[in-house]
Write a protein that holds these residues in place. Sequence first.
Motif, mmCIF file in Angstrom:
data_model
loop_
_atom_site.group_PDB
_atom_site.id
_atom_site.type_symbol
_atom_site.label_atom_id
_atom_site.label_comp_id
_atom_site.label_asym_id
_atom_site.label_seq_id
_atom_site.Cartn_x
_atom_site.Cartn_y
_atom_site.Cartn_z
ATOM 1 N N VAL A 123 0.865 -1.184 0.000
ATOM 2 C CA VAL A 123 0.000 0.000 0.000
ATOM 3 C C VAL A 123 0.900 1.232 0.000
ATOM 4 O O VAL A 123 1.655 1.464 0.946
ATOM 5 N N ALA A 139 -9.476 3.893 4.330
ATOM 6 C CA ALA A 139 -9.728 4.392 2.972
ATOM 7 C C ALA A 139 -8.613 3.978 2.019
ATOM 8 O O ALA A 139 -8.870 3.658 0.846
ATOM 9 N N ASP A 140 -7.362 3.975 2.488
ATOM 10 C CA ASP A 140 -6.241 3.531 1.646
ATOM 11 C C ASP A 140 -6.400 2.068 1.260
ATOM 12 O O ASP A 140 -6.126 1.675 0.118
ATOM 13 N N ASP A 142 -9.277 0.406 1.121
ATOM 14 C CA ASP A 142 -10.395 0.323 0.182
ATOM 15 C C ASP A 142 -9.963 0.732 -1.224
ATOM 16 O O ASP A 142 -10.362 0.107 -2.218
ATOM 17 N N THR A 143 -9.155 1.777 -1.317
ATOM 18 C CA THR A 143 -8.659 2.224 -2.626
ATOM 19 C C THR A 143 -7.799 1.147 -3.270
ATOM 20 O O THR A 143 -7.929 0.860 -4.472
ATOM 21 N N TRP A 144 -6.926 0.529 -2.482
ATOM 22 C CA TRP A 144 -6.082 -0.545 -3.015
ATOM 23 C C TRP A 144 -6.960 -1.673 -3.572
ATOM 24 O O TRP A 144 -6.706 -2.187 -4.668
ATOM 25 N N GLN A 145 -7.973 -2.052 -2.825
ATOM 26 C CA GLN A 145 -8.829 -3.163 -3.255
ATOM 27 C C GLN A 145 -9.670 -2.796 -4.480
ATOM 28 O O GLN A 145 -9.943 -3.658 -5.327
ATOM 29 N N SER A 146 -10.032 -1.549 -4.608
ATOM 30 C CA SER A 146 -10.784 -1.137 -5.802
ATOM 31 C C SER A 146 -9.910 -1.192 -7.049
ATOM 32 O O SER A 146 -10.404 -1.390 -8.160
ATOM 33 N N GLN A 147 -8.606 -1.039 -6.866
ATOM 34 C CA GLN A 147 -7.673 -1.051 -7.998
ATOM 35 C C GLN A 147 -7.122 -2.438 -8.301
ATOM 36 O O GLN A 147 -6.830 -2.754 -9.464
ATOM 37 N N HIS A 148 -6.965 -3.273 -7.270
ATOM 38 C CA HIS A 148 -6.261 -4.546 -7.452
ATOM 39 C C HIS A 148 -7.081 -5.767 -7.062
ATOM 40 O O HIS A 148 -6.586 -6.896 -7.200
#
Length: 270
Positions: A123, A139-140, A142-148
């Motif tokens: 991350v 939030a970081d 969640d953002t990682w999971q939305s991308q990967h």
Amino acid sequence: MCAPGIVRSAHDNATRTSRRALLGALGLAAAATVSAPLARAVRPSRVVDLTHTLTPRLPVWPGNPAPTMVPVARYEAGGFAQHALAMWEHTGTHLDAPVHRVPGGATTDRLAVEDLVAPLVVVDISARAGDPDATVTRADIDTWQSQHGAIPDRAFVAMYSGWEQRLADPGAFVNLDAKGTPHAPAFSPEAAEYLVTQCGVVGVGVDTLSLDSATSPDYGAHTAILGAGRYGVEMLAGLATVPPSGATVVVGAPKHEGGTGGPCRVLALV
């Protein structure tokens, strides 16, 4: 009723067919047996060292002594060289065992070896690392999971902040304030709690001196991670050179009886 010659012919043909089928099945089984080890033996395209070299100049937690290495045997006297090493357990790139924070927790020699090889998740919060109290947040993640995609089960999640760029200046790396408190990026307690309770991670790592930020006076990230029986790795190196997902981490953890942690060699298989 068939004539005897017809019966013998039918029997011979059936036997030949069965033998061919049997040999074919044996051939497939042999091929599977051969191919399975070959598949397991495939080497990664890269092996990345995520470990800082231990030297007396390496930054350490305030109050801890620097590591030392003293020659105790020489080639000229016996034919072999040897050094005596002296350092505190939590020096350099090192592991935190659960007992480091939790009385009765697992020690270094009781860690499950299966947990020391895991999918690596990185991350990246380096864009926010100008703030020395920046943390990995929910939030970081969640953002990682939305991308990967979803964090793999039993993964090792590492924070990349780029803090190692300060390594040449130990004072800047430790970054003490006027009260003597170090400030550097870390995991928020909420993110750490989410990783262990909802994502099933085996461990969490940082490229700074601590899993916790100075803004967490009760060591919330340590408590969440080590309290759940997981391990931490602090002062990782080279995380910018591995992908955010898809690699495998190998944590060469120490194994001394009753250990609360210890320097380790960490590799990423890419």
